[in-house]
Write an enzyme that holds these catalytic residues in place. Structure first.
Site, short mmCIF file in Angstrom:
data_model
loop_
_atom_site.label_atom_id
_atom_site.label_comp_id
_atom_site.label_asym_id
_atom_site.label_seq_id
_atom_site.Cartn_x
_atom_site.Cartn_y
_atom_site.Cartn_z
N ASP A 1 -14.68 -4.59 -52.29
CA ASP A 1 -14.80 -4.57 -53.74
C ASP A 1 -16.08 -3.86 -54.12
OD1 ASP A 1 -12.49 -6.17 -53.84
OD2 ASP A 1 -13.69 -8.00 -53.62
N ASP B 1 -2.57 -13.12 -60.47
CA ASP B 1 -3.90 -13.71 -60.42
C ASP B 1 -3.86 -15.08 -61.07
OD1 ASP B 1 -4.62 -11.30 -59.34
OD2 ASP B 1 -5.96 -10.69 -60.96
#
EC number: 5.3.1.16
Length: 240
Positions: free
Chosen positions: A131, A10
């Site tokens: 998500d 990330d």
């Protein structure tokens, strides 16, 4: 059936970080050389990577492009990239740059026609990010909760040719609470698209719990590797 392990990189301001519950203010920095991290994952035996442009997810455009390109150059396997990819130009630019699959979340909810078109034009090249906060889809860097359920969003793309659904339980992400196996399995049972589990992987027991579940193709792991809770080579061997 083997489970694919996706080590995660990330990116925030060019650094390798992990967030807690998707909160940009709760970032732990693990390094400032994403390409070197990708190379270390390759040395451990990883053949795929999951890369997220966190700044891009909030900005709606690529913010860590140089870091992603450095990862592509350093990693010999396949790389899927997400974070702020919301237009045809953005998606196609990454695919042309050598990205294996682009991950699209906000666009899947707000511009499903585009995502369906891209999936048809680039077979195996598009992953839809699902998500979830409390079973509902969260978008725009997980900052906004929609009124669309996880299963509903997945079903909208059943006949579109997307490569996979990437299911993240946002409430567990980066917290090492364990993967939400039941919710992941429920989504996999509800749709005919392979599902990748994400959010909260804490140890080898999570991999064991996901392995062999119908429709679950893989799992993403980040903090558990960076914190040394699991050894990537060991996880890869278990998943295989």
């Amino acid at each position: 059936m083997a489970l694919t392990i996706y080590p995660a990189i990330d990116l925030k301001l060019g650094q390798v970080v992990r967030l807690a519950e998707g909160d940009m203010d709760r970032a732990t920095v693990y390094g400032d050389d994403p390409a070197a991290q990708a190379a270390r994952f390759a040395e451990a035996g990883a053949t795929v990577l999951h890369v997220v442009d966190l700044d891009g997810a909030f900005a709606g455009e690529s913010c860590n492009g140089a870091a992603v390109r450095a990862i592509l150059a350093a990693f010999p396997g396949r790389v899927q990239v997400g974070g702020g990819i919301r237009s045809r130009a953005q998606a196609e630019a990454w695919l042309e740059a050598g990205v294996w699959r682009v991950v699209m979340g906000t666009a899947a909810l707000e511009n499903p026609v585009l995502v369906r078109e891209l999936a048809a034009e680039h077979p195996g090249g598009v992953v839809v990010a699902v998500d979830a906060r409390g079973g509902m889809v969260a978008v725009r860097g997980w900052a906004e909760k929609s009124s669309v359920s996880v299963e509903d969003l997945g079903r909208r793309f059943e006949d579109a040719g997307v490569a996979a659904l990437l299911f993240t339980d946002v409430g567990r992400d980066g917290l090492l609470k364990g993967v939400n196996v039941e919710a992941t399995a429920a989504l996999a049972a509800a749709v005919a698209i392979p599902v990748i589990a994400s959010g909260g992987l804490a140890g080898l027991a999570d991999i064991e719990a996901l392995k062999g579940r119908p429709g679950i193709e893989g799992v993403i792991t980040g903090r558990a590797i960076y914190d040394g809770r699991i050894d990537l080579a060991e996880a890869l061997a278990l998943a295989a």
